[in-house]
Design a protein around this motif. Structure first.
Motif, PDB file in Angstrom:
ATOM      1  N   THR A 127       0.857  -1.190   0.000  1.00 43.74           N
ATOM      2  CA  THR A 127       0.000   0.000   0.000  1.00 43.74           C
ATOM      3  C   THR A 127       0.886   1.232   0.000  1.00 43.74           C
ATOM      4  O   THR A 127       1.410   1.639   1.032  1.00 43.74           O
ATOM      5  CB  THR A 127      -0.928   0.026   1.220  1.00 43.74           C
ATOM      6  N   SER A 128       1.053   1.797  -1.172  1.00 40.92           N
ATOM      7  CA  SER A 128       1.819   3.024  -1.314  1.00 40.92           C
ATOM      8  C   SER A 128       0.862   4.204  -1.163  1.00 40.92           C
ATOM      9  O   SER A 128      -0.079   4.143  -0.370  1.00 40.92           O
ATOM     10  CB  SER A 128       2.522   3.030  -2.677  1.00 40.92           C
ATOM     11  N   PRO A 185      -3.314   4.757  -3.393  1.00 42.99           N
ATOM     12  CA  PRO A 185      -4.640   5.362  -3.193  1.00 42.99           C
ATOM     13  C   PRO A 185      -4.549   6.884  -3.101  1.00 42.99           C
ATOM     14  O   PRO A 185      -3.551   7.446  -2.645  1.00 42.99           O
ATOM     15  CB  PRO A 185      -5.111   4.776  -1.864  1.00 42.99           C
ATOM     16  N   SER A 186      -5.636   7.546  -3.500  1.00 44.29           N
ATOM     17  CA  SER A 186      -5.777   8.965  -3.219  1.00 44.29           C
ATOM     18  C   SER A 186      -6.300   9.089  -1.786  1.00 44.29           C
ATOM     19  O   SER A 186      -6.391   8.093  -1.066  1.00 44.29           O
ATOM     20  CB  SER A 186      -6.737   9.616  -4.215  1.00 44.29           C
ATOM     21  N   ASN A 227     -13.875   1.203  -2.144  1.00 42.90           N
ATOM     22  CA  ASN A 227     -13.189   1.166  -3.435  1.00 42.90           C
ATOM     23  C   ASN A 227     -11.698   0.895  -3.260  1.00 42.90           C
ATOM     24  O   ASN A 227     -11.095   0.153  -4.036  1.00 42.90           O
ATOM     25  CB  ASN A 227     -13.411   2.476  -4.185  1.00 42.90           C
ATOM     26  N   ALA A 228     -11.112   1.506  -2.231  1.00 43.73           N
ATOM     27  CA  ALA A 228      -9.688   1.274  -1.957  1.00 43.73           C
ATOM     28  C   ALA A 228      -9.444  -0.179  -1.587  1.00 43.73           C
ATOM     29  O   ALA A 228      -8.466  -0.802  -2.026  1.00 43.73           O
ATOM     30  CB  ALA A 228      -9.213   2.196  -0.835  1.00 43.73           C
ATOM     31  N   ILE A 252      -4.959   4.739  -7.786  1.00 38.93           N
ATOM     32  CA  ILE A 252      -6.387   4.452  -7.687  1.00 38.93           C
ATOM     33  C   ILE A 252      -7.077   5.632  -7.004  1.00 38.93           C
ATOM     34  O   ILE A 252      -6.512   6.282  -6.120  1.00 38.93           O
ATOM     35  CB  ILE A 252      -6.681   3.152  -6.908  1.00 38.93           C
ATOM     36  N   SER A 253      -8.284   5.904  -7.421  1.00 40.54           N
ATOM     37  CA  SER A 253      -9.096   6.959  -6.825  1.00 40.54           C
ATOM     38  C   SER A 253     -10.546   6.636  -7.112  1.00 40.54           C
ATOM     39  O   SER A 253     -10.859   5.535  -7.582  1.00 40.54           O
ATOM     40  CB  SER A 253      -8.721   8.326  -7.413  1.00 40.54           C
ATOM     41  N   ASN A 254     -11.429   7.577  -6.855  1.00 45.64           N
ATOM     42  CA  ASN A 254     -12.824   7.374  -7.226  1.00 45.64           C
ATOM     43  C   ASN A 254     -13.081   7.718  -8.684  1.00 45.64           C
ATOM     44  O   ASN A 254     -14.198   7.604  -9.175  1.00 45.64           O
ATOM     45  CB  ASN A 254     -13.755   8.203  -6.336  1.00 45.64           C
ATOM     46  N   GLN A 255     -12.019   8.153  -9.366  1.00 46.95           N
ATOM     47  CA  GLN A 255     -12.113   8.572 -10.769  1.00 46.95           C
ATOM     48  C   GLN A 255     -13.136   9.688 -10.937  1.00 46.95           C
ATOM     49  O   GLN A 255     -13.784   9.809 -11.974  1.00 46.95           O
ATOM     50  CB  GLN A 255     -12.463   7.374 -11.664  1.00 46.95           C
ATOM     51  N   GLU A 256     -13.254  10.516  -9.883  1.00 45.72           N
ATOM     52  CA  GLU A 256     -14.179  11.646  -9.899  1.00 45.72           C
ATOM     53  C   GLU A 256     -13.494  12.879  -9.309  1.00 45.72           C
ATOM     54  O   GLU A 256     -13.861  13.345  -8.229  1.00 45.72           O
ATOM     55  CB  GLU A 256     -15.427  11.343  -9.077  1.00 45.72           C
ATOM     56  N   PRO A 257     -12.479  13.429  -9.990  1.00 45.17           N
ATOM     57  CA  PRO A 257     -11.838  14.629  -9.437  1.00 45.17           C
ATOM     58  C   PRO A 257     -12.867  15.742  -9.256  1.00 45.17           C
ATOM     59  O   PRO A 257     -13.740  15.944 -10.097  1.00 45.17           O
ATOM     60  CB  PRO A 257     -10.787  14.983 -10.488  1.00 45.17           C
ATOM     61  N   VAL A 258     -12.776  16.432  -8.125  1.00 38.29           N
ATOM     62  CA  VAL A 258     -13.741  17.481  -7.798  1.00 38.29           C
ATOM     63  C   VAL A 258     -13.002  18.769  -7.452  1.00 38.29           C
ATOM     64  O   VAL A 258     -11.833  18.750  -7.047  1.00 38.29           O
ATOM     65  CB  VAL A 258     -14.628  17.074  -6.604  1.00 38.29           C
ATOM     66  N   TYR A 259     -13.712  19.896  -7.607  1.00 41.88           N
ATOM     67  CA  TYR A 259     -13.148  21.151  -7.134  1.00 41.88           C
ATOM     68  C   TYR A 259     -12.984  21.046  -5.625  1.00 41.88           C
ATOM     69  O   TYR A 259     -13.942  20.750  -4.903  1.00 41.88           O
ATOM     70  CB  TYR A 259     -14.045  22.329  -7.484  1.00 41.88           C
ATOM     71  N   PHE A 260     -11.784  21.264  -5.134  1.00 38.94           N
ATOM     72  CA  PHE A 260     -11.461  21.099  -3.720  1.00 38.94           C
ATOM     73  C   PHE A 260     -12.394  21.916  -2.824  1.00 38.94           C
ATOM     74  O   PHE A 260     -12.935  21.423  -1.834  1.00 38.94           O
ATOM     75  CB  PHE A 260     -10.003  21.497  -3.487  1.00 38.94           C
ATOM     76  N   TRP A 261     -12.616  23.180  -3.187  1.00 41.12           N
ATOM     77  CA  TRP A 261     -13.414  24.073  -2.344  1.00 41.12           C
ATOM     78  C   TRP A 261     -14.897  23.727  -2.431  1.00 41.12           C
ATOM     79  O   TRP A 261     -15.652  23.942  -1.474  1.00 41.12           O
ATOM     80  CB  TRP A 261     -13.144  25.525  -2.719  1.00 41.12           C
TER      81      TRP A 261
END
Length: 366
Positions: A127-128, A185-186, A227-228, A252-261
């Motif tokens: 797990t990196s 993982p993200s 998911n992780a 790996i991520s949720n493949q759904e990048p979002v605006y942080f704010w």
């Protein structure tokens, strides 16, 4: 994968948040396998009942880890044990903090891998973390993939995970028969994990929800715990069968990048808080404020939310391309980010309520 043999899988850090998730996923998908957990502390009773065995060991001690593998050779090790510096510790530059992170994340990984190989175990999922790249605070990393080089991280966590990943995926180990891969993982969210949500929730009480640092158009990656865990199970299955993941690292991520704010605003809304207004603070001003607050922290021992590191983190874009994990591992996130964030917040509400009840009970006893 030998169908007539019950695979023996060891999950280090099996009492930790991600480790528990991986153990539960393995038990659910492969009830005939013998799933063991290694950790410095026992897992919850409900999880312990589902384990083949629990092994108590301190990964910072080579002797302790070696003893764990005496007369025990699992078919595969999932090494998820580690330390994630939280809040202000994430941006620490103190040598003693680095030595602690290194002892667990780097030396601990070496101890586990070395002991496993001596014991005859030659399958290893490490797990990196996405921080092997994104802990370089000076740059954005949009749609990063595994071709982006590591070695530029400036924060303790990213440095340590990159060093450990390099050790695990060393050609020397592959030549000695090791079949290994690394999962990156993200930022993980989910019920039972208060690290991320507590930080965002604290901003409400601190009245720090009314500003946005910079333009506010930076993207960020989060992922839900299930998911992780699924990604790790897929890696385990791959290394025990086709081995096409061997020698590789996978974002790996949720493949759904979002605006942080915007993500923060969504989280606050789950707790009934919607800022009446939000104004933009230039990065230079926020950086200066962070510098001042760092000195204030040093003088008073308090823990402000804002410092120079969090300013840099709050204005950068970094999200990953999961095509490689999808192609080789068959990874597809099952729980969407909106639902995952909602479930995480609902669980944190229960945590806050339980804490409030406990505090009231303590006051009555005083």
């Amino acid at each position: 994968m030998a169908r007539d043999k019950a695979m023996e899988i060891l999950v280090t850090g099996g009492s930790g948040y991600l480790g528990k998730g991986i153990v539960e996923a393995l038990v659910e998908k492969h009830p005939d396998w013998k799933i063991s957990a290694l950790d410095i502390r026992p897992p919850p009773a409900a999880l312990a009942e589902r384990l083949y065995q629990f092994i108590e060991a301190d990964i910072t001690s080579a002797e302790s880890v070696n003893n764990a593998f005496v007369d025990y050779s699992p078919d595969l090790v999932v090494h998820t044990a580690g330390i994630v510096p939280a809040r202000q510790s994430r941006y620490s530059t103190r040598k003693r903090d680095w030595e602690r992170v290194k002892a667990i994340n780097v030396d601990g990984t070496k101890h586990v891998l070395d002991a496993a190989m001596v014991a005859g175990c030659h399958h290893f999922v490490y797990t990196s973390s996405c921080t092997v790249v994104i802990d370089d605070l000076a740059h954005d990393y949009d749609n990063m993939d595994e071709n982006v080089p590591t070695g530029h991280a400036t924060l303790h966590y990213g440095i340590s995970k990159a060093m450990a990943e390099t050790y695990v995926l060393s050609p020397k180990h592959a030549q000695n028969g090791l079949v290994a891969c690394a999962i990156r993982p993200s930022t993980v969210i989910g019920p039972g994990n208060t690290a991320v949500i507590s930080l965002l929730h604290d901003l409400i009480a601190k009245h720090e929800t009314y500003f946005i640092v910079g333009a506010g158009d930076n993207f960020f990656d989060f992922m839900y715990i299930d998911n992780a865990a699924d990604a790790h199970v897929l890696a385990v299955e791959n290394l025990l069968t086709t081995r096409t993941a061997a020698g590789h690292s996978f974002f790996i991520s949720n493949q759904e990048p979002v605006y942080f704010w915007d993500f923060m605003a969504y989280v606050w809304a789950q707790f009934g808080h919607v800022p009446r207004y939000r104004f933009h603070i230039p990065m230079s001003l926020a950086w200066t404020a962070g510098f001042v607050l760092e000195w204030y922290t040093w003088l008073t021992g308090s823990a402000p939310t804002l410092d120079r590191g969090s300013v840099y983190d709050g204005i950068r874009s970094h999200y990953s391309n999961n095509d490689k994990a999808k192609k080789i591992l068959g990874y597809v996130p099952k729980i969407g980010l909106v639902e995952g964030a909602r479930l995480t917040c609902e669980d944190y509400k229960k945590h806050l309520a339980a804490h409030a009840t406990e505090s009231q009970a303590m006051k009555k006893l005083q």
